[in-house]
Scaffold this active site. Structure first.
Site, PDB file in Angstrom:
ATOM      1  N   VAL A  37       0.872  -1.168   0.000  1.00 15.61           N
ATOM      2  CA  VAL A  37       0.000   0.000   0.000  1.00 15.61           C
ATOM      3  C   VAL A  37       0.913   1.223   0.000  1.00 15.61           C
ATOM      4  O   VAL A  37       2.067   1.137   0.441  1.00 15.61           O
ATOM      5  CB  VAL A  37      -0.904  -0.011   1.261  1.00 15.61           C
ATOM      6  CG1 VAL A  37      -0.098  -0.103   2.546  1.00 15.61           C
ATOM      7  CG2 VAL A  37      -1.832   1.178   1.308  1.00 15.61           C
ATOM      8  N   HIS A  48      11.355  -6.792  10.905  1.00 13.71           N
ATOM      9  CA  HIS A  48      12.350  -5.716  10.882  1.00 13.71           C
ATOM     10  C   HIS A  48      13.529  -6.073   9.986  1.00 13.71           C
ATOM     11  O   HIS A  48      14.675  -5.713  10.279  1.00 13.71           O
ATOM     12  CB  HIS A  48      12.853  -5.435  12.301  1.00 13.71           C
ATOM     13  CG  HIS A  48      11.767  -5.151  13.288  1.00 13.71           C
ATOM     14  ND1 HIS A  48      11.803  -5.545  14.601  1.00 13.71           N
ATOM     15  CD2 HIS A  48      10.587  -4.492  13.136  1.00 13.71           C
ATOM     16  CE1 HIS A  48      10.710  -5.150  15.220  1.00 13.71           C
ATOM     17  NE2 HIS A  48       9.945  -4.514  14.344  1.00 13.71           N
ATOM     18  N   HIS A  89      13.655  -1.486  16.448  1.00 14.39           N
ATOM     19  CA  HIS A  89      12.797  -1.684  15.286  1.00 14.39           C
ATOM     20  C   HIS A  89      13.360  -0.897  14.092  1.00 14.39           C
ATOM     21  O   HIS A  89      14.113   0.058  14.267  1.00 14.39           O
ATOM     22  CB  HIS A  89      11.379  -1.239  15.601  1.00 14.39           C
ATOM     23  CG  HIS A  89      10.765  -2.025  16.715  1.00 14.39           C
ATOM     24  ND1 HIS A  89       9.413  -2.111  16.915  1.00 14.39           N
ATOM     25  CD2 HIS A  89      11.329  -2.761  17.701  1.00 14.39           C
ATOM     26  CE1 HIS A  89       9.168  -2.872  17.986  1.00 14.39           C
ATOM     27  NE2 HIS A  89      10.319  -3.262  18.472  1.00 14.39           N
TER      28      HIS A  89
END
Ligand SMILES: Cc1cc2nc3c(=O)[nH]c(=O)nc-3n(C[C@H](O)[C@H](O)[C@H](O)COP(=O)(O)OP(=O)(O)OC[C@H]3O[C@@H](n4cnc5c(N)ncnc54)[C@H](O)[C@@H]3O)c2cc1C
Length: 561
Positions: free
Chosen positions: A114, A495, A541
């Protein structure tokens, strides 16, 4: 240096935003098919680049995104229900190949499909002041350090503003157990300890690369064109400055040309896949997929590293956990009504509130055989634990009961994997081998992490809630039994980095893919800017490291177009 003209055949639906309200007219275009830069992938990195490069109005940019525009889904806006996007068409719905380290289970590997990329389906963030707009709440005194945060960047950031039952026992248990000292801000350069978690949420709504870097003002720039639903699948090695499309809706094909560079920002899985489909990669892997090799780049798709995640749960006797929302659609709808009416209430945040970063003790037995990957770095965590106010295992939640879940990530993994094309279907989903838990250091670390969590749950405060493990507590006393739990319950991570590593200009041949200018080595006209260039696992992250890399790359590209 081989001069190859870049031609990425985009076999995907091509929906030009030129026909929408975000229509753009490019001032320097002689046609609608020639741009200074063509960016493939509109995720964290691609959005930053599209924004920064078009700050100079004489530079034209086409941003191609395989997925749809980031509008029309309530889950993208309401923080509590973001995880429902995992099962949607906004996810590439990849799986990793069976992993021996995960007892050969096939588990999902989430990737955003997206505009906004994986930032549309993620939850927590580490911060960096240039790209954040930190918005403190009224109760946030002592829960963050204002000197650490930016207030005028594109990404809105805030703490959990909902007063949940779990907040008090979490902090008390950390203190009673002595497991984690309180750390006022895990983004101040030393993350070790327990901190209030910071989220990409502002005013009760989620922030992403698309909402932040591609907001309406940016989309209105006449020198930026965004095409969604356009998926690059392979390259035509003969014209390396030309990007080819296929419109999946009409079946029509087209081409655009990059006057300067094509920039691959398709992420840690799809960027190496695109390079391989373009004949750029390890010769054997390219040939195995039936593609003519152009430049032998042994590091493409290699060195893949991610944080395997291991959830574990305790049952509690309060009905205040978020399991109640997840199993009661009437309650969820009431909360949605509240959110719709005022952007307030339980759905303005996730089920997470605190985050814990830890180091292994320096005398841990693993260091007798394995060099500490974080040696000498007293503020670099070996692992992380995330406490959730509900069930968080991949296995379905039991029909009855209330739970708290702790998910652990080894943040300094030594396991390595790869991304290769599927020789049976080179245009299809790549073979993602995460290498999860293949190195003894990683499973040692997760074992240590879970035992630490068990000590946290032995703190007296949890007796009030009769916290009971949802697993046989005897596994805590047996390395092999605990390993079995970890291998049966871990997932591959979210990640991932390093599949198109950056390196020095003069690094030994084959050790990396791009140089300090983000150009693919040995090739003219192609740069890579996304998670795949990050050469080692960040001790946290990955999203903000990607934002930082992309900001830096934009500066470099602007200075040296
Ligand atoms: C479920 C999940 C949770 C996460 N949680 C966190 C978190 O809490 N905190 C954190 O810091 N990080 C988190 N991350 C990681 C973070 O989102 C990523 O590290 C970051 O988004 C990577 O940026 P990127 O630009 O490399 O790739 P992405 O953001 O994934 O963007 C790549 C884009 O390229 C597009 N694309 C791919 N192939 C093509 C093609 N052939 N043609 C055109 N477009 C293409 C994709 O659709 C996507 O939009 C999470 C990731 C996931 C998946």
């Amino acid at each position: 240096m081989v001069h190859i003209s870049t031609s990425l055949a985009l076999l995907g639906a091509f929906v030009s935003l030129a026909s929408t309200s975000t229509a753009n007219v490019l001032p320097r275009q002689t046609s609608d098919t020639t741009f200074d830069y063509v960016i493939v992938g509109g995720g964290a990195a691609g959005a930053v680049l599209a924004n920064r490069l078009t700050e100079n109005r004489s530079v034209s940019v086409l941003l191609l995104e395989a997925g749809p525009d980031n509008t029309g889904k309530i889950e993208a806006v309401v923080p509590y229900i973001y995880s429902r996007l995992f099962g949607s068409d906004w996810n590439w719905n990849y799986t990793i190949v069976p992993q021996p380290g995960l007892n050969n289970r096939v588990v999902p590997y989430f990737r955003g499909h997206v505009l906004g990329g994986s930032t549309e389906i993620k939850y927590h963030r580490l911060t960096v002041s240039k790209n954040e707009q930190f918005v403190p709440g009224t109760n946030d005194n002592g829960r963050f350090l204002s000197s650490t945060h930016g207030t005028s960047g594109p990404i809105g950031v805030s703490l959990n503003q909902v007063n949940q039952w779990i907040l008090e026992p979490t902090l008390t248990a950390a203190q009673q157990s002595g497991v984690w000292a309180f750390n006022q801000d895990n983004n101040d350069g030393d993350p070790i300890g327990i901190s209030w978690q910071q989220f990409a949420i502002k005013g009760g709504q989620r922030s992403s690369a698309a909402t932040g870097y591609l907001n309406q003002q940016v989309r209105a720039r006449s020198n930026l064109k965004i095409q969604v639903n356009s998926r690059a699948t392979r390259s035509n090695p003969l014209t390396f400055s030309t990007v080819e499309y296929k419109n999946d809706v009409t079946g029509a094909t087209g081409q655009v040309t990059a006057r300067r560079d094509i920039i691959l920002s398709a992420g840690v899985i799809d960027t190496p896949a695109l390079l391989l489909r373009s004949g750029l990669g390890p010769t054997a892997d390219v040939q195995a997929a039936g593609i003519t090799p152009l430049v032998n780049l042994p590091a493409v798709g290699q060195h893949f590293v991610d944080h395997a995640g291991t959830p574990i749960a305790w049952q509690v006797n309060t009905t205040l956990t978020d399991d109640e929302i997840d199993k009661n659609s009437t309650l969820l709808n009431q909360l949605l009504d509240e959110w719709n009416a005022s952007k307030t209430g339980r759905l303005t945040t996730t089920s997470l509130a605190h985050i814990q970063f830890s180091r292994l003790p320096s005398n841990a037995s693993i260091f007798q055989t394995v060099a500490d990957p974080q040696e000498g770095k007293a503020d670099a965590p070996h692992f992380e634990a995330l406490l959730a106010n509900k069930w968080t295992l991949l296995a379905p939640r039991p029909a009855t009961g209330n739970f708290v879940g702790m998910t652990h990530f080894c943040l300094s993994p030594l396991s390595r994997g790869s991304v290769r094309l599927n020789p049976q279907n080179p245009q299809g989903a790549p073979l993602i081998d995460s290498g999860s838990l293949s190195h003894p250091f990683d499973i040692f670390t997760l074992r240590y992490a879970i035992r630490q969590t068990a000590r946290f749950f032995q703190a007296p405060v949890w007796r009030t809630y009769n916290a009971q493990p949802v697993f046989d507590p005897a596994i805590l006393d047996s390395d092999s039994a605990l390993d079995e739990y970890i291998r049966n319950n871990s997932f591959g991570g979210a990640h991932g980095v390093a599949t198109a590593k950056i390196g020095k200009a003069n690094s030994p041949a084959g050790t990396d893919v791009v140089g300090p200018d983000f150009r693919v080595k040995g090739v003219s006209g192609v740069r890579v800017v996304d998670a795949s260039v990050i050469p080692f696992s960040p001790g946290g992250h990955a999203m903000v490291p990607v934002y930082v890399v992309a900001e830096k790359a934009a500066d470099i590209i602007k200075a040296n177009p």
